[in-house]
Scaffold this motif. Structure first.
Motif, PDB file in Angstrom:
ATOM      1  N   THR A 103      16.545  29.795  14.486  1.00 43.00           N
ATOM      2  CA  THR A 103      16.121  29.189  15.737  1.00 43.00           C
ATOM      3  C   THR A 103      16.810  27.845  15.913  1.00 43.00           C
ATOM      4  N   LEU A 104      17.305  27.602  17.125  1.00 45.62           N
ATOM      5  CA  LEU A 104      17.998  26.359  17.426  1.00 45.62           C
ATOM      6  C   LEU A 104      17.073  25.422  18.201  1.00 45.62           C
ATOM      7  N   ALA A 105      17.158  24.145  17.882  1.00 45.08           N
ATOM      8  CA  ALA A 105      16.417  23.113  18.602  1.00 45.08           C
ATOM      9  C   ALA A 105      17.363  21.967  18.925  1.00 45.08           C
ATOM     10  N   LEU A 106      17.111  21.297  20.044  1.00 47.82           N
ATOM     11  CA  LEU A 106      17.921  20.159  20.466  1.00 47.82           C
ATOM     12  C   LEU A 106      17.138  18.876  20.245  1.00 47.82           C
ATOM     13  N   ALA A 107      17.789  17.889  19.644  1.00 49.80           N
ATOM     14  CA  ALA A 107      17.187  16.568  19.441  1.00 49.80           C
ATOM     15  C   ALA A 107      17.918  15.575  20.331  1.00 49.80           C
ATOM     16  N   LEU A 108      17.197  14.973  21.273  1.00 53.05           N
ATOM     17  CA  LEU A 108      17.793  14.028  22.214  1.00 53.05           C
ATOM     18  C   LEU A 108      18.158  12.735  21.505  1.00 53.05           C
ATOM     19  N   ARG A 109      19.377  12.263  21.731  1.00 56.14           N
ATOM     20  CA  ARG A 109      19.854  11.028  21.113  1.00 56.14           C
ATOM     21  C   ARG A 109      19.680   9.849  22.069  1.00 56.14           C
ATOM     22  N   SER A 110      19.612   8.660  21.513  1.00 54.40           N
ATOM     23  CA  SER A 110      19.538   7.446  22.315  1.00 54.40           C
ATOM     24  C   SER A 110      20.849   7.223  23.055  1.00 54.40           C
ATOM     25  N   ILE A 111      20.756   6.610  24.239  1.00 54.93           N
ATOM     26  CA  ILE A 111      21.959   6.293  24.993  1.00 54.93           C
ATOM     27  C   ILE A 111      22.814   5.272  24.254  1.00 54.93           C
ATOM     28  N   ALA A 112      22.217   4.528  23.321  1.00 56.05           N
ATOM     29  CA  ALA A 112      22.972   3.558  22.537  1.00 56.05           C
ATOM     30  C   ALA A 112      23.937   4.233  21.572  1.00 56.05           C
ATOM     31  N   ILE A 162      23.358  21.025  12.453  1.00 56.19           N
ATOM     32  CA  ILE A 162      24.679  21.655  12.403  1.00 56.19           C
ATOM     33  C   ILE A 162      25.673  21.005  13.357  1.00 56.19           C
ATOM     34  N   LEU A 163      25.198  20.324  14.392  1.00 57.52           N
ATOM     35  CA  LEU A 163      26.068  19.627  15.339  1.00 57.52           C
ATOM     36  C   LEU A 163      25.411  18.311  15.702  1.00 57.52           C
ATOM     37  N   THR A 164      26.194  17.267  15.824  1.00 61.83           N
ATOM     38  CA  THR A 164      25.637  15.970  16.179  1.00 61.83           C
ATOM     39  C   THR A 164      26.402  15.356  17.338  1.00 61.83           C
ATOM     40  N   ASN A 165      25.672  14.644  18.191  1.00 56.12           N
ATOM     41  CA  ASN A 165      26.241  13.852  19.277  1.00 56.12           C
ATOM     42  C   ASN A 165      27.146  14.683  20.187  1.00 56.12           C
ATOM     43  N   VAL A 166      26.641  15.817  20.649  1.00 52.60           N
ATOM     44  CA  VAL A 166      27.408  16.645  21.581  1.00 52.60           C
ATOM     45  C   VAL A 166      26.845  16.457  22.985  1.00 52.60           C
ATOM     46  N   ASP A 216      21.637  16.351  19.258  1.00 50.87           N
ATOM     47  CA  ASP A 216      21.948  16.992  17.983  1.00 50.87           C
ATOM     48  C   ASP A 216      21.386  18.413  18.038  1.00 50.87           C
ATOM     49  N   VAL A 217      22.080  19.350  17.401  1.00 52.30           N
ATOM     50  CA  VAL A 217      21.617  20.734  17.339  1.00 52.30           C
ATOM     51  C   VAL A 217      21.117  21.011  15.929  1.00 52.30           C
ATOM     52  N   ALA A 255      29.073   7.005  19.326  1.00 50.43           N
ATOM     53  CA  ALA A 255      29.132   7.479  17.946  1.00 50.43           C
ATOM     54  C   ALA A 255      30.059   8.684  17.863  1.00 50.43           C
ATOM     55  N   SER A 256      30.674   8.862  16.723  1.00 43.94           N
ATOM     56  CA  SER A 256      31.616   9.962  16.567  1.00 43.94           C
ATOM     57  C   SER A 256      30.888  11.289  16.576  1.00 43.94           C
ATOM     58  N   GLU A 257      31.519  12.302  17.187  1.00 43.35           N
ATOM     59  CA  GLU A 257      30.944  13.634  17.222  1.00 43.35           C
ATOM     60  C   GLU A 257      31.304  14.358  15.936  1.00 43.35           C
TER      61      GLU A 257
END
Length: 269
Positions: A221-230, A174-178, A150-151, A234-236
């Motif tokens: 400032t932008l930060a990246l949040a690592l998502r679970s492989i599970a 602002i962005l999820t699951n990319v 996620d951004v 999920a829809s982007e």
């Protein structure tokens, strides 16, 4: 004394007779025949001779033919169907990694046709866009290519009503699951040991998502949040997809729909 000797001799003779009887019976018995081994029909399929990494071009000798059960070979490249496949696939680029011995599937390969690696692996209709990251904004270096993130945009705003007051900080996703396409990494010395720290991340985005990211880079400032492989299925979505598309302002008999920053009006039903 004589009686004791007679008893011992009798016992010895009896034990010898029992042993002789057991030996004679064992010699007369034949061992049971071994069950016949069922031979499954096999074919030769094309497999990776060694590990093939993401984006690696197939070279001569990277692929070999290997015996495989015929019933499980329908989705692989079989020698009987394509005897020259090992040579035909030379120069193709791996869109996903292969491990040694893994059967080759053409869905995981792409012909570059002279294009660069990134253009070759990028799906149709998608865009690759890069942005700067640091250990603090990139999950401490744990984000790798093909991960999903996620951004998050963080902005610092001054309070005009209270001069000298502390700035207010707001954050929003602002962005999820990319998907992460690549990480520009360089070694960094830390406490006497080498660690790997990414400085630039390249994301796979839709055109409207790429515009959202470009605007956000100038806003904070932008930060990246690592998502679970599970969450891989999920829809982007993005802020544009979830909020701007659903924002509707009723004006008289018309409804204004804001999509990707462009407003359109439709008659109310």
């Amino acid at each position: 004394m004589m009686t004791a000797r007679i008893v011992v001799l009798t016992i010895a003779l009896g034990a010898g007779g029992v042993a002789a009887y057991l030996v004679s019976n064992s010699e007369g018995q034949q061992p049971a025949p071994a069950a016949p081994v069922v031979q499954l029909p096999t074919v030769e399929v094309l497999v990776a001779k060694a590990d093939i990494g993401l984006g690696q071009a197939i070279k001569p000798g990277d692929l070999v033919w290997q015996t495989w059960p015929e019933a499980a070979s329908n989705i692989f490249i079989r020698r009987g169907d394509r005897p020259e496949a090992a040579n035909q696939l030379v120069g193709s680029i791996a869109r996903a990694p292969f491990v040694v011995g893994e059967p080759i599937r053409e869905q995981k390969l792409v012909k570059s046709d002279g294009s660069g690696f990134m253009a070759a692996i990028l799906p149709a209709g998608m865009r690759a866009i890069s942005t700067e990251i640091s250990p603090e904004t990139g999950a401490g270096g744990f984000i790798l290519p093909n991960d999903r993130v996620d951004v998050i945009l963080s902005k610092r705003d001054k309070n005009p009503d209270k001069p000298g007051a502390a700035d207010s900080v707001s954050s929003e996703t602002i962005l999820t699951n990319v998907r992460v396409l690549a990480i520009d990494q360089a070694p960094k010395e830390k406490e006497g040991q080498n660690t790997v720290v990414g400085k630039t991340v390249t994301l796979e985005l839709k055109p409207e998502q790429a515009e959202t990211l470009a605007r956000a880079r100038q806003a904070g400032t932008l930060a990246l949040a690592l998502r679970s492989i599970a969450d891989v299925n999920a829809s982007e979505t993005s802020k544009s997809d979830t909020q701007q598309q659903q924002q509707m302002a009723q004006r008289g008999n018309a409804i204004e729909i804001i999509r990707y920053g462009v407003s359109t009006s439709q008659g109310a039903k």
